[in-house]
Scaffold this active site. Structure first.
Site, PDB file in Angstrom:
ATOM      1  N   ARG A  23       0.824  -1.213   0.000  1.00 32.69           N
ATOM      2  CA  ARG A  23       0.000   0.000   0.000  1.00 32.69           C
ATOM      3  C   ARG A  23       0.858   1.263   0.000  1.00 32.69           C
ATOM      4  O   ARG A  23       0.476   2.278   0.586  1.00 32.69           O
ATOM      5  CB  ARG A  23      -0.973  -0.001   1.188  1.00 32.69           C
ATOM      6  CG  ARG A  23      -1.734  -1.315   1.385  1.00 32.69           C
ATOM      7  CD  ARG A  23      -2.724  -1.599   0.300  1.00 32.69           C
ATOM      8  NE  ARG A  23      -3.847  -0.700   0.291  1.00 32.69           N
ATOM      9  CZ  ARG A  23      -5.000  -0.900   0.907  1.00 32.69           C
ATOM     10  NH1 ARG A  23      -5.191  -1.996   1.590  1.00 32.69           N
ATOM     11  NH2 ARG A  23      -5.982  -0.043   0.825  1.00 32.69           N
ATOM     12  N   ARG A  36      -6.493  13.201  -4.165  1.00 27.99           N
ATOM     13  CA  ARG A  36      -7.717  12.493  -3.788  1.00 27.99           C
ATOM     14  C   ARG A  36      -8.826  13.466  -3.348  1.00 27.99           C
ATOM     15  O   ARG A  36     -10.014  13.150  -3.465  1.00 27.99           O
ATOM     16  CB  ARG A  36      -7.331  11.536  -2.668  1.00 27.99           C
ATOM     17  CG  ARG A  36      -8.283  10.547  -2.177  1.00 27.99           C
ATOM     18  CD  ARG A  36      -8.861   9.606  -3.137  1.00 27.99           C
ATOM     19  NE  ARG A  36      -9.926   8.954  -2.377  1.00 27.99           N
ATOM     20  CZ  ARG A  36     -11.117   9.495  -2.182  1.00 27.99           C
ATOM     21  NH1 ARG A  36     -11.438  10.642  -2.748  1.00 27.99           N
ATOM     22  NH2 ARG A  36     -12.006   8.873  -1.442  1.00 27.99           N
ATOM     23  N   ASP A  72      -7.273  -1.468  -7.037  1.00 33.14           N
ATOM     24  CA  ASP A  72      -7.795  -2.137  -5.847  1.00 33.14           C
ATOM     25  C   ASP A  72      -8.158  -3.567  -6.212  1.00 33.14           C
ATOM     26  O   ASP A  72      -8.496  -3.840  -7.367  1.00 33.14           O
ATOM     27  CB  ASP A  72      -9.020  -1.403  -5.288  1.00 33.14           C
ATOM     28  CG  ASP A  72      -9.315  -1.866  -3.874  1.00 33.14           C
ATOM     29  OD1 ASP A  72      -8.712  -1.327  -2.935  1.00 33.14           O
ATOM     30  OD2 ASP A  72     -10.114  -2.808  -3.710  1.00 33.14           O
TER      31      ASP A  72
HETATM   32  O1  CP3 Z   1      -0.297  -1.062  -2.646  1.00 31.41           O
HETATM   33  C1  CP3 Z   1      -0.540  -0.050  -3.299  1.00 31.41           C
HETATM   34  O2  CP3 Z   1      -0.010   1.039  -3.083  1.00 31.41           O
HETATM   35  C2  CP3 Z   1      -1.465  -0.178  -4.498  1.00 31.41           C
HETATM   36  C3  CP3 Z   1      -2.828   0.127  -4.230  1.00 31.41           C
HETATM   37  C4  CP3 Z   1      -3.763  -0.800  -3.446  1.00 31.41           C
HETATM   38  C5  CP3 Z   1      -4.974  -0.307  -2.896  1.00 31.41           C
HETATM   39  N1  CP3 Z   1      -5.674  -1.371  -2.409  1.00 31.41           N
HETATM   40  C6  CP3 Z   1      -5.399   1.100  -2.913  1.00 31.41           C
HETATM   41  C7  CP3 Z   1      -6.470   1.571  -2.011  1.00 31.41           C
HETATM   42  C8  CP3 Z   1      -3.721  -2.182  -3.201  1.00 31.41           C
HETATM   43  C9  CP3 Z   1      -2.632  -3.192  -3.537  1.00 31.41           C
HETATM   44  C10 CP3 Z   1      -4.938  -2.527  -2.555  1.00 31.41           C
HETATM   45  C11 CP3 Z   1      -5.286  -3.904  -2.175  1.00 31.41           C
HETATM   46  C12 CP3 Z   1      -6.447  -4.139  -1.298  1.00 31.41           C
HETATM   47  N2  CP3 Z   1      -7.663  -3.521  -1.318  1.00 31.41           N
HETATM   48  C13 CP3 Z   1      -6.509  -5.164  -0.324  1.00 31.41           C
HETATM   49  C14 CP3 Z   1      -5.404  -6.146  -0.015  1.00 31.41           C
HETATM   50  C15 CP3 Z   1      -4.368  -5.576   0.879  1.00 31.41           C
HETATM   51  C16 CP3 Z   1      -4.751  -5.470   2.333  1.00 31.41           C
HETATM   52  O3  CP3 Z   1      -4.659  -4.333   2.849  1.00 31.41           O
HETATM   53  O4  CP3 Z   1      -5.079  -6.469   2.956  1.00 31.41           O
HETATM   54  C17 CP3 Z   1      -7.770  -5.110   0.278  1.00 31.41           C
HETATM   55  C18 CP3 Z   1      -8.278  -5.992   1.385  1.00 31.41           C
HETATM   56  C19 CP3 Z   1      -8.503  -4.055  -0.365  1.00 31.41           C
HETATM   57  C20 CP3 Z   1      -9.906  -3.629  -0.106  1.00 31.41           C
HETATM   58  C21 CP3 Z   1      -9.941  -2.207   0.320  1.00 31.41           C
HETATM   59  N3  CP3 Z   1      -9.800  -1.126  -0.514  1.00 31.41           N
HETATM   60  C22 CP3 Z   1     -10.140  -1.695   1.638  1.00 31.41           C
HETATM   61  C23 CP3 Z   1     -10.357  -2.539   2.863  1.00 31.41           C
HETATM   62  C24 CP3 Z   1     -10.120  -0.287   1.547  1.00 31.41           C
HETATM   63  C25 CP3 Z   1     -10.373   0.745   2.623  1.00 31.41           C
HETATM   64  C26 CP3 Z   1      -9.472   0.771   3.732  1.00 31.41           C
HETATM   65  C27 CP3 Z   1      -8.005   0.827   3.372  1.00 31.41           C
HETATM   66  O5  CP3 Z   1      -7.295  -0.088   3.757  1.00 31.41           O
HETATM   67  O6  CP3 Z   1      -7.577   1.792   2.726  1.00 31.41           O
HETATM   68  C28 CP3 Z   1      -9.870   0.043   0.199  1.00 31.41           C
HETATM   69  C29 CP3 Z   1      -9.740   1.397  -0.368  1.00 31.41           C
HETATM   70  C30 CP3 Z   1      -8.391   1.741  -0.888  1.00 31.41           C
HETATM   71  N4  CP3 Z   1      -7.641   0.940  -1.680  1.00 31.41           N
HETATM   72  C31 CP3 Z   1      -7.700   2.962  -0.694  1.00 31.41           C
HETATM   73  C32 CP3 Z   1      -6.499   2.878  -1.390  1.00 31.41           C
HETATM   74  C33 CP3 Z   1      -5.437   3.927  -1.528  1.00 31.41           C
HETATM   75  C34 CP3 Z   1      -8.220   4.174   0.064  1.00 31.41           C
HETATM   76  C35 CP3 Z   1      -9.265   4.839  -0.748  1.00 31.41           C
HETATM   77  C36 CP3 Z   1      -9.266   6.348  -0.625  1.00 31.41           C
HETATM   78  O7  CP3 Z   1      -8.281   6.996  -1.047  1.00 31.41           O
HETATM   79  O8  CP3 Z   1     -10.276   6.854  -0.148  1.00 31.41           O
END
Ligand code: CP3
Length: 338
Positions: A23, A36, A72
């Site tokens: 992330r 954002r 995502d």
């Molecule tokens: O790694 C990176 O920098 C690439 C981007 C990336 C995101 N999500 C961006 C994101 C990656 C690889 C993911 C994977 C992801 N998404 C997972 C697996 C990794 C883990 O943390 O276990 C999961 C379970 C998700 C589902 C998800 N998406 C959740 C639970 C959330 C909200 C809470 C959180 O952890 O941020 C998201 C939203 C999300 N995905 C954001 C980002 C930058 C935040 C959204 C925003 O900017 O409002």
């Protein structure tokens, strides 16, 4: 080209341990928050220029050894026509609960459903110009099913476990469809030019070992086998999984991503030398003073010293409130260690 990350994936000798951070593109970066504040999360993901820009943000700040595509794990579910929002966690408009819903799911080719992902990858390969390798990714079928059936992120994911006990055959059909769609989705990224792929199994740890062997592992194996021909290294990250480590290592991935809960040398002893390891500093360690960050990072490196195939990383995604200064200390510590 900086290839120490790809070399470590293949357990080849490296000049020093490579590092990237799960992330690494996201909310702890002020430049991400600024962008954002003007653009919705899904629009960032779906606009190749913006997804590429966000992917590059952490690389401009830090000398990381790999980039990871900004997207995502739930985005490719567009292929099934599943609509979702992020607030900021994912919310599925119509959770999948019945056999009829599962039977009705039909995936379009990823190249049609999410062409912007391949476009972002191509843009990034051009921008990175061989300097830093680019990682693509997808969610593991069980983790995707956990969100699809529950409809939102929820500790324990009661809905998918209910389906598992109540209607195991329905869950198996869903997992099969998800695995096939993820093979197609990763192949799209690989054709675009990603040089490694990571499969995120963030919620496999809610399964007992017997259920993991039936409802998670075979579908991860199917994905690994489905992309093997391409020759790109595969990383399999399993969160919350001290009880699943040997099984997870048997998925066939080149690299096992290790969560923060176990000393990484204990994991190494349990899985043997045939798989590289990635991890596993506790993300909360980055809220400590610089001296503690240094000490904890050095401890992880020391535990892996001399073992071919270690990629430094956190043991789960970096937290949104993480101080930038701690990330700098972590990276310096790894750069100066060997
Ligand atoms: O790694 C990176 O920098 C690439 C981007 C990336 C995101 N999500 C961006 C994101 C990656 C690889 C993911 C994977 C992801 N998404 C997972 C697996 C990794 C883990 O943390 O276990 C999961 C379970 C998700 C589902 C998800 N998406 C959740 C639970 C959330 C909200 C809470 C959180 O952890 O941020 C998201 C939203 C999300 N995905 C954001 C980002 C930058 C935040 C959204 C925003 O900017 O409002």
């Amino acid at each position: 080209m900086n290839d120490r990350f790809l070399r470590a994936c293949r357990r080849q000798p490296v000049d020093r341990t490579p590092i990237w951070i799960m992330r690494q593109a996201g909310r702890y970066l002020p430049e991400y928050r600024e962008l954002r504040s003007r653009v919705e999360f899904l629009d960032l993901c779906r606009t190749p220029e913006l997804a590429a820009e966000v992917t590059l943000q952490p690389l401009r700040r830090f000398p990381l050894d790999a980039a990871i595509l900004f997207s995502d794990i739930l985005l490719p579910l567009d292929a099934f026509g599943i609509s979702m929002t992020f607030t900021p966690g994912p919310r599925i408009a119509e959770p999948i609960r019945s056999r009829a819903q599962v039977d009705a799911l039909q995936a379009r080719p990823a190249g049609e459903a999410v062409p912007f992902v391949a476009d972002a990858v191509r843009l990034l390969r051009r921008e990175l110009n061989g300097r830093t390798p680019l990682i693509g990714f997808c969610g593991a079928p069980f983790t995707l099913a956990a969100y699809l059936v529950q409809g939102e992120g929820k500790e324990g994911f009661g809905a998918v476990k209910r389906m598992m006990f109540h209607e195991p055959a329905t869950l198996e059909v869903l997992l099969d469809k998800l695995a096939a769609a993820m093979v197609d989705y990763l192949r799209l990224q690989i054709q675009g030019g990603v040089q490694a792929v990571q499969i995120f199994d963030s919620w496999a740890g809610i399964l007992g070992a017997t259920d993991y062997a039936r409802f998670a592992l075979p579908y991860v194996r199917a994905i690994v086998n489905g992309v093997r021909e391409s020759g790109v290294p595969v990383i399999y990250f399993v969160n919350g999984a001290p009880h699943l480590i040997e099984a997870a290592a048997s998925a066939g991935a080149d690299v096992l991503g290790v969560c923060w809960r176990m000393p990484i040398d204990h994991v190494a002893a349990r899985v043997g030398p045939g798989v590289a390891l990635q991890g596993n500093l506790d993300p909360h360690a980055l809220f400590a003073d610089a001296a503690v960050v240094r000490e904890r990072a050095t401890d992880v490196l020391r535990r892996m010293a001399g073992r071919p195939g270690h990629i430094m990383n956190l043991g789960h995604g970096i937290l949104p409130e993480t101080p930038i200064a701690s990330v700098e200390v972590l990276i310096e510590t790894v750069q100066c260690a060997n």
